[in-house]
Design a protein around this motif. Structure first.
Motif, PDB file in Angstrom:
ATOM      1  N   GLN A  46       0.565  -1.080  -0.352  1.00  0.00           N
ATOM      2  CA  GLN A  46       0.036  -0.135   0.020  1.00  0.00           C
ATOM      3  C   GLN A  46       1.212   1.394   0.033  1.00  0.00           C
ATOM      4  O   GLN A  46       1.612   1.602   1.099  1.00  0.00           O
ATOM      5  CB  GLN A  46      -0.962  -0.018   1.322  1.00  0.00           C
ATOM      6  CG  GLN A  46      -2.047  -0.486   0.963  1.00  0.00           C
ATOM      7  CD  GLN A  46      -3.562  -0.719   0.119  1.00  0.00           C
ATOM      8  OE1 GLN A  46      -3.511   0.357  -0.034  1.00  0.00           O
ATOM      9  NE2 GLN A  46      -4.442  -1.815   0.055  1.00  0.00           N
TER      10      GLN A  46
ATOM     11  N   THR B 257      -1.077   7.062  -1.776  1.00  0.00           N
ATOM     12  CA  THR B 257      -2.392   7.100  -2.028  1.00  0.00           C
ATOM     13  C   THR B 257      -2.257   6.311  -2.929  1.00  0.00           C
ATOM     14  O   THR B 257      -1.809   6.312  -3.639  1.00  0.00           O
ATOM     15  CB  THR B 257      -2.601   8.670  -2.683  1.00  0.00           C
ATOM     16  OG1 THR B 257      -1.767   9.593  -2.917  1.00  0.00           O
ATOM     17  CG2 THR B 257      -3.026   9.695  -0.794  1.00  0.00           C
ATOM     18  N   ALA B 258      -4.106   6.077  -3.344  1.00  0.00           N
ATOM     19  CA  ALA B 258      -4.548   5.242  -4.131  1.00  0.00           C
ATOM     20  C   ALA B 258      -4.603   5.318  -5.387  1.00  0.00           C
ATOM     21  O   ALA B 258      -4.214   7.178  -5.587  1.00  0.00           O
ATOM     22  CB  ALA B 258      -5.612   3.791  -3.502  1.00  0.00           C
ATOM     23  N   THR B 259      -3.097   5.413  -6.373  1.00  0.00           N
ATOM     24  CA  THR B 259      -3.878   5.874  -7.295  1.00  0.00           C
ATOM     25  C   THR B 259      -4.805   5.946  -8.636  1.00  0.00           C
ATOM     26  O   THR B 259      -5.801   4.583  -8.546  1.00  0.00           O
ATOM     27  CB  THR B 259      -2.631   5.532  -8.740  1.00  0.00           C
ATOM     28  OG1 THR B 259      -1.205   5.212  -7.850  1.00  0.00           O
ATOM     29  CG2 THR B 259      -2.725   6.112  -9.857  1.00  0.00           C
ATOM     30  N   GLN B 260      -5.586   7.006  -8.623  1.00  0.00           N
ATOM     31  CA  GLN B 260      -7.021   6.662  -9.381  1.00  0.00           C
ATOM     32  C   GLN B 260      -6.898   6.720 -11.068  1.00  0.00           C
ATOM     33  O   GLN B 260      -5.903   7.964 -11.643  1.00  0.00           O
ATOM     34  CB  GLN B 260      -7.790   7.891  -9.001  1.00  0.00           C
ATOM     35  CG  GLN B 260      -8.222   7.748  -7.696  1.00  0.00           C
ATOM     36  CD  GLN B 260      -9.121   7.625  -6.896  1.00  0.00           C
ATOM     37  OE1 GLN B 260     -10.127   8.969  -7.917  1.00  0.00           O
ATOM     38  NE2 GLN B 260     -10.145   6.927  -6.483  1.00  0.00           N
ATOM     39  N   THR B 261      -7.518   6.045 -11.733  1.00  0.00           N
ATOM     40  CA  THR B 261      -7.101   5.696 -13.116  1.00  0.00           C
ATOM     41  C   THR B 261      -9.210   6.089 -13.748  1.00  0.00           C
ATOM     42  O   THR B 261     -10.064   5.716 -13.108  1.00  0.00           O
ATOM     43  CB  THR B 261      -6.944   4.296 -13.134  1.00  0.00           C
ATOM     44  OG1 THR B 261      -5.795   3.862 -12.711  1.00  0.00           O
ATOM     45  CG2 THR B 261      -6.829   3.748 -14.483  1.00  0.00           C
TER      46      THR B 261
ATOM     47  N   SER C 292     -10.617   4.054  -8.909  1.00  0.00           N
ATOM     48  CA  SER C 292      -9.882   3.714  -7.475  1.00  0.00           C
ATOM     49  C   SER C 292      -9.614   1.657  -8.067  1.00  0.00           C
ATOM     50  O   SER C 292     -10.355   1.481  -8.400  1.00  0.00           O
ATOM     51  CB  SER C 292     -10.244   4.266  -6.767  1.00  0.00           C
ATOM     52  OG  SER C 292     -11.495   3.270  -5.647  1.00  0.00           O
TER      53      SER C 292
ATOM     54  N   SER D 248      -8.898   0.099  -5.825  1.00  0.00           N
ATOM     55  CA  SER D 248      -9.683  -0.982  -5.172  1.00  0.00           C
ATOM     56  C   SER D 248     -11.010  -1.451  -5.907  1.00  0.00           C
ATOM     57  O   SER D 248     -11.747  -2.685  -5.810  1.00  0.00           O
ATOM     58  CB  SER D 248      -9.686  -0.974  -3.923  1.00  0.00           C
ATOM     59  OG  SER D 248     -10.250   0.509  -3.571  1.00  0.00           O
ATOM     60  N   GLU D 249     -11.506  -0.081  -6.242  1.00  0.00           N
ATOM     61  CA  GLU D 249     -12.685  -0.819  -7.076  1.00  0.00           C
ATOM     62  C   GLU D 249     -12.656  -1.163  -8.794  1.00  0.00           C
ATOM     63  O   GLU D 249     -14.068  -1.116  -9.589  1.00  0.00           O
ATOM     64  CB  GLU D 249     -13.692   0.641  -6.980  1.00  0.00           C
ATOM     65  CG  GLU D 249     -14.011   0.688  -5.434  1.00  0.00           C
ATOM     66  CD  GLU D 249     -14.446   2.032  -5.058  1.00  0.00           C
ATOM     67  OE1 GLU D 249     -14.559   3.168  -6.058  1.00  0.00           O
ATOM     68  OE2 GLU D 249     -14.876   2.167  -4.292  1.00  0.00           O
TER      69      GLU D 249
ATOM     70  N   CYS E  67     -15.205   1.820 -14.560  1.00  0.00           N
ATOM     71  CA  CYS E  67     -15.040   1.449 -13.172  1.00  0.00           C
ATOM     72  C   CYS E  67     -16.647   0.707 -13.110  1.00  0.00           C
ATOM     73  O   CYS E  67     -17.412   0.368 -12.097  1.00  0.00           O
ATOM     74  CB  CYS E  67     -15.984   3.162 -13.510  1.00  0.00           C
ATOM     75  SG  CYS E  67     -17.732   3.726 -14.581  1.00  0.00           S
TER      76      CYS E  67
END
Ligand SMILES: [Zn+2]
Ligand SMILES: [Zn+2]
Length: 71
Positions: A16, A19-23, A35, A37-38, A48
């Motif tokens: 981890q 911060t999680a990288t958002q795509t 994100s 994780s989703e 998404c």
């Protein structure tokens, strides 16, 4: 047809970071940011929602507020 792989947990080897990288969703008409994780992965792309991954076969949107990617 095969079912999409839903990511529910991070692999043990994946540390981890801060911060999680958002795509951005790979659907061209979708403006959602997802994100890791989703995310729903298909053909190496990140979506998404399963509706986006499927290309909105029934005119169904991703259901996220403010997004009209199904139109
Ligand atoms: Zn969307
Ligand atoms: Zn999307």
């Amino acid at each position: 047809m095969f079912r999409y792989k839903y990511r529910q947990t991070n692999p043990p080897g994946e540390a981890q970071m801060t911060t999680a990288t958002q795509t951005k969703c790979a659907c061209p008409s979708c403006s959602c940011v997802v994100s890791p994780s989703e995310a729903i992965e298909k053909d190496g792309k990140t979506y998404c929602s399963s509706a986006c991954a499927d290309g909105h076969p029934n005119g169904q949107g991703c259901g996220h507020t403010g997004c009209e990617c199904h139109k």
